[in-house]
Design an enzyme around this catalytic site. Sequence first.
Site, PDB file in Angstrom:
ATOM      1  N   ASP A 193      -8.790   6.026   9.788  1.00  0.00           N
ATOM      2  CA  ASP A 193      -9.712   4.980   9.327  1.00  0.00           C
ATOM      3  C   ASP A 193      -9.802   3.874  10.367  1.00  0.00           C
ATOM      4  O   ASP A 193     -10.707   3.047  10.317  1.00  0.00           O
ATOM      5  CB  ASP A 193      -9.185   4.404   7.998  1.00  0.00           C
ATOM      6  CG  ASP A 193     -10.163   3.418   7.379  1.00  0.00           C
ATOM      7  OD1 ASP A 193     -11.376   3.711   7.365  1.00  0.00           O
ATOM      8  OD2 ASP A 193      -9.722   2.350   6.915  1.00  0.00           O
TER       9      ASP A 193
ATOM     10  N   GLU B 229     -12.409  -0.893  18.100  1.00  0.00           N
ATOM     11  CA  GLU B 229     -13.414  -0.752  17.037  1.00  0.00           C
ATOM     12  C   GLU B 229     -14.592  -1.682  17.303  1.00  0.00           C
ATOM     13  O   GLU B 229     -14.372  -2.884  17.488  1.00  0.00           O
ATOM     14  CB  GLU B 229     -12.786  -1.074  15.683  1.00  0.00           C
ATOM     15  CG  GLU B 229     -11.752  -0.047  15.273  1.00  0.00           C
ATOM     16  CD  GLU B 229     -10.998  -0.419  14.004  1.00  0.00           C
ATOM     17  OE1 GLU B 229     -11.325  -1.436  13.362  1.00  0.00           O
ATOM     18  OE2 GLU B 229     -10.064   0.305  13.656  1.00  0.00           O
TER      19      GLU B 229
ATOM     20  N   HIS C  81     -13.225   2.186   9.675  1.00  0.00           N
ATOM     21  CA  HIS C  81     -12.423   1.087   9.110  1.00  0.00           C
ATOM     22  C   HIS C  81     -13.059   0.621   7.792  1.00  0.00           C
ATOM     23  O   HIS C  81     -13.247  -0.580   7.584  1.00  0.00           O
ATOM     24  CB  HIS C  81     -12.317  -0.080  10.103  1.00  0.00           C
ATOM     25  CG  HIS C  81     -11.128  -0.968   9.818  1.00  0.00           C
ATOM     26  ND1 HIS C  81     -10.419  -1.618  10.780  1.00  0.00           N
ATOM     27  CD2 HIS C  81     -10.523  -1.313   8.647  1.00  0.00           C
ATOM     28  CE1 HIS C  81      -9.436  -2.325  10.246  1.00  0.00           C
ATOM     29  NE2 HIS C  81      -9.482  -2.155   8.943  1.00  0.00           N
TER      30      HIS C  81
ATOM     31  N   ALA D  57      -3.801   1.888   8.782  1.00  0.00           N
ATOM     32  CA  ALA D  57      -3.233   0.539   8.974  1.00  0.00           C
ATOM     33  C   ALA D  57      -4.011  -0.203  10.071  1.00  0.00           C
ATOM     34  O   ALA D  57      -5.002  -0.876   9.776  1.00  0.00           O
ATOM     35  CB  ALA D  57      -1.751   0.629   9.281  1.00  0.00           C
ATOM     36  N   ARG D  58      -3.582  -0.049  11.299  1.00  0.00           N
ATOM     37  CA  ARG D  58      -4.307  -0.646  12.424  1.00  0.00           C
ATOM     38  C   ARG D  58      -4.231   0.323  13.592  1.00  0.00           C
ATOM     39  O   ARG D  58      -3.167   0.919  13.851  1.00  0.00           O
ATOM     40  CB  ARG D  58      -3.669  -1.985  12.839  1.00  0.00           C
ATOM     41  CG  ARG D  58      -3.962  -3.154  11.916  1.00  0.00           C
ATOM     42  CD  ARG D  58      -5.442  -3.593  11.971  1.00  0.00           C
ATOM     43  NE  ARG D  58      -5.728  -4.715  11.101  1.00  0.00           N
ATOM     44  CZ  ARG D  58      -6.153  -4.635   9.839  1.00  0.00           C
ATOM     45  NH1 ARG D  58      -6.340  -3.460   9.276  1.00  0.00           N
ATOM     46  NH2 ARG D  58      -6.405  -5.732   9.141  1.00  0.00           N
TER      47      ARG D  58
ATOM     48  N   ILE E   4       0.829  -1.214   0.000  1.00  0.00           N
ATOM     49  CA  ILE E   4       0.000   0.000   0.000  1.00  0.00           C
ATOM     50  C   ILE E   4       0.865   1.266   0.000  1.00  0.00           C
ATOM     51  O   ILE E   4       0.614   2.206  -0.756  1.00  0.00           O
ATOM     52  CB  ILE E   4      -0.968  -0.010   1.212  1.00  0.00           C
ATOM     53  CG1 ILE E   4      -2.004  -1.128   1.017  1.00  0.00           C
ATOM     54  CG2 ILE E   4      -1.641   1.329   1.408  1.00  0.00           C
ATOM     55  CD1 ILE E   4      -2.790  -1.500   2.267  1.00  0.00           C
TER      56      ILE E   4
ATOM     57  N   ASP F  75      11.115   2.264   6.699  1.00  0.00           N
ATOM     58  CA  ASP F  75      10.704   0.857   6.660  1.00  0.00           C
ATOM     59  C   ASP F  75      11.968   0.023   6.803  1.00  0.00           C
ATOM     60  O   ASP F  75      12.816   0.007   5.917  1.00  0.00           O
ATOM     61  CB  ASP F  75      10.011   0.564   5.315  1.00  0.00           C
ATOM     62  CG  ASP F  75       9.409  -0.840   5.239  1.00  0.00           C
ATOM     63  OD1 ASP F  75       9.942  -1.757   5.893  1.00  0.00           O
ATOM     64  OD2 ASP F  75       8.421  -1.008   4.510  1.00  0.00           O
TER      65      ASP F  75
HETATM   66  N1  LIG Z   1      -7.896   0.234   6.690  1.00  0.00           N
HETATM   67  C1  LIG Z   1      -8.098  -0.854   5.982  1.00  0.00           C
HETATM   68  O1  LIG Z   1      -9.216  -1.171   5.598  1.00  0.00           O
HETATM   69  C2  LIG Z   1      -6.919  -1.680   5.608  1.00  0.00           C
HETATM   70  C3  LIG Z   1      -6.983  -2.447   4.449  1.00  0.00           C
HETATM   71  C4  LIG Z   1      -5.858  -3.188   4.086  1.00  0.00           C
HETATM   72  C5  LIG Z   1      -4.735  -3.153   4.878  1.00  0.00           C
HETATM   73  N2  LIG Z   1      -4.707  -2.434   6.015  1.00  0.00           N
HETATM   74  C6  LIG Z   1      -3.510  -2.405   6.868  1.00  0.00           C
HETATM   75  O2  LIG Z   1      -2.430  -1.883   6.137  1.00  0.00           O
HETATM   76  C7  LIG Z   1      -1.248  -2.598   6.478  1.00  0.00           C
HETATM   77  C8  LIG Z   1      -0.256  -2.529   5.335  1.00  0.00           C
HETATM   78  O3  LIG Z   1      -0.747  -3.268   4.228  1.00  0.00           O
HETATM   79  P1  LIG Z   1       0.220  -3.667   3.023  1.00  0.00           P
HETATM   80  O4  LIG Z   1      -0.618  -4.455   2.072  1.00  0.00           O
HETATM   81  O5  LIG Z   1       0.945  -2.467   2.521  1.00  0.00           O
HETATM   82  O6  LIG Z   1       1.227  -4.656   3.749  1.00  0.00           O
HETATM   83  P2  LIG Z   1       2.728  -5.006   3.341  1.00  0.00           P
HETATM   84  O7  LIG Z   1       3.124  -6.143   4.200  1.00  0.00           O
HETATM   85  O8  LIG Z   1       2.851  -5.168   1.861  1.00  0.00           O
HETATM   86  O9  LIG Z   1       3.543  -3.706   3.738  1.00  0.00           O
HETATM   87  C9  LIG Z   1       3.805  -3.353   5.067  1.00  0.00           C
HETATM   88  C10 LIG Z   1       5.169  -2.712   5.110  1.00  0.00           C
HETATM   89  O10 LIG Z   1       5.400  -2.326   6.461  1.00  0.00           O
HETATM   90  C11 LIG Z   1       6.777  -2.572   6.715  1.00  0.00           C
HETATM   91  N3  LIG Z   1       7.081  -2.635   8.141  1.00  0.00           N
HETATM   92  C12 LIG Z   1       7.100  -3.721   8.965  1.00  0.00           C
HETATM   93  N4  LIG Z   1       7.514  -3.355  10.190  1.00  0.00           N
HETATM   94  C13 LIG Z   1       7.758  -2.013  10.136  1.00  0.00           C
HETATM   95  C14 LIG Z   1       8.213  -1.065  11.085  1.00  0.00           C
HETATM   96  N5  LIG Z   1       8.529  -1.429  12.339  1.00  0.00           N
HETATM   97  N6  LIG Z   1       8.350   0.210  10.694  1.00  0.00           N
HETATM   98  C15 LIG Z   1       8.056   0.594   9.437  1.00  0.00           C
HETATM   99  N7  LIG Z   1       7.640  -0.268   8.479  1.00  0.00           N
HETATM  100  C16 LIG Z   1       7.484  -1.556   8.835  1.00  0.00           C
HETATM  101  C17 LIG Z   1       7.071  -3.870   5.986  1.00  0.00           C
HETATM  102  O11 LIG Z   1       8.453  -4.021   5.764  1.00  0.00           O
HETATM  103  C18 LIG Z   1       6.298  -3.679   4.700  1.00  0.00           C
HETATM  104  O12 LIG Z   1       7.093  -3.109   3.684  1.00  0.00           O
HETATM  105  C19 LIG Z   1      -1.758  -4.021   6.752  1.00  0.00           C
HETATM  106  O13 LIG Z   1      -0.904  -4.711   7.645  1.00  0.00           O
HETATM  107  C20 LIG Z   1      -3.121  -3.805   7.332  1.00  0.00           C
HETATM  108  O14 LIG Z   1      -3.073  -3.848   8.728  1.00  0.00           O
HETATM  109  C21 LIG Z   1      -5.779  -1.693   6.388  1.00  0.00           C
END
Ligand SMILES: NC(=O)c1ccc[n+]([C@@H]2O[C@H](COP(=O)([O-])OP(=O)(O)OC[C@H]3O[C@@H](n4cnc5c(N)ncnc54)[C@H](O)[C@@H]3O)[C@@H](O)[C@H]2O)c1
Length: 349
Positions: free
Chosen positions: A269, A274, A293, A244-245, A165, A184
């Site tokens: 979001d 939640e 969310h 994210a979360r 993302i 990252d």
């Molecule tokens: N709001 C929503 O509806 C929704 C929908 C989809 C995903 N999400 C959240 O978004 C998050 C990211 O999704 P994604 O598909 O990009 O996942 P992804 O795994 O492709 O990317 C996450 C990135 O975070 C990095 N990361 C890990 N630990 C870290 C740290 N300590 N500091 C900084 N970066 C770090 C990882 O190296 C990775 O590059 C998911 O884990 C999910 O919780 C939310």
Amino acid sequence: MSAPFRVALSSDFRKADGSPVYPDFDLEPLRKAPNVEFAYLEPRNPVEAEQLKDFDALILLGRRFTKDSIHPNSRLAVVARFGVGYDTVDVEACTRAGIALVITPDGVRRPVAVSIITFILALSGKLIDKDRLTREAAAGFARRGEYMGMGLIGRTLGSIGIGNIGAELFRLIKPFEMKLIAHDPYADPKLAAELGVELVGLEEVFRRSDFVSVSCPLTPETRGLVNAERIALMKPTAYLINTARGPVVDQKALTEALKERRIAGAGLDVLEKEPPDPDDPILKLDNVIFAPHALCWTDQCFAGSGAADIHAVLDVQHGREPRVIVNRDVLESAAWKNRLAGFRKRFAG
Ligand SMILES: NC(=O)c1ccc[n+]([C@@H]2O[C@H](COP(=O)([O-])OP(=O)(O)OC[C@H]3O[C@@H](n4cnc5c(N)ncnc54)[C@H](O)[C@@H]3O)[C@@H](O)[C@H]2O)c1
């Protein structure tokens, strides 16, 4: 003729009257697939082992899947999460039991990146304030000069996480001519360079950014990562965006900073709890834009995530490795290998 491959759908895909909650999740490919049956589970949270004893696959929405969701008969082969967050799933228990956990990055990549941009544009343009002013008619128009927005050219967008993302956000934001930075620890420097993103230390993201966006998973390492000390590094004109979360952000610390106007605002979001308690003080703040969310929820997001999950489940049915497995260690597990070989024999011929 061998018994069909049986797929369970978590109960939250279906309304009490039996109709689908998300009709954009097209079940036709499952319905049409030869030797496949599917059924919805009864509402239990977490999912209970007994519910899964006759299933080979589970497509899981919001319910939790714990070690106690695993039936000792070792039938279940795959849990396909609808989305990419899997903090609701006990990954180690899955791996131990030879169950593959798959996610749907292709379905959410664009919709979530668009949600982050929606927040950036709404916050910088003071969209919600201006909506309110307009409804106040002459009195609101008279005060519109007090709500000057922030232009984006040359401003800094910092992302915590440059994965699926985060990288898409940087791709899409290009024409806005912002400076792009990210932190990252596992970043691919080649990808960052291709996207024109400078990789920096965590504190630097907070110090330099006009928008800090959180796009990392919730892990023990990232829980509370956006804490009081780091929020204190932000500019008073900066915004925090979290799609994210919730627990990645210390919500109490954020609430204080927003209340005291130590930062300009936030787009959230996701929240620590939640749904939130109705008297949660963060809900009273006028410098936050919320979404339940669900900002990324579009017809295309649901269609894409559903198609990816069905694809993964049918891959397993044919004894093929699904493309996006979270717990890749499972590929070495004898239980997984045996099940996959069994499916190949029954369905791939
Ligand atoms: N709001 C929503 O509806 C929704 C929908 C989809 C995903 N999400 C959240 O978004 C998050 C990211 O999704 P994604 O598909 O990009 O996942 P992804 O795994 O492709 O990317 C996450 C990135 O975070 C990095 N990361 C890990 N630990 C870290 C740290 N300590 N500091 C900084 N970066 C770090 C990882 O190296 C990775 O590059 C998911 O884990 C999910 O919780 C939310």
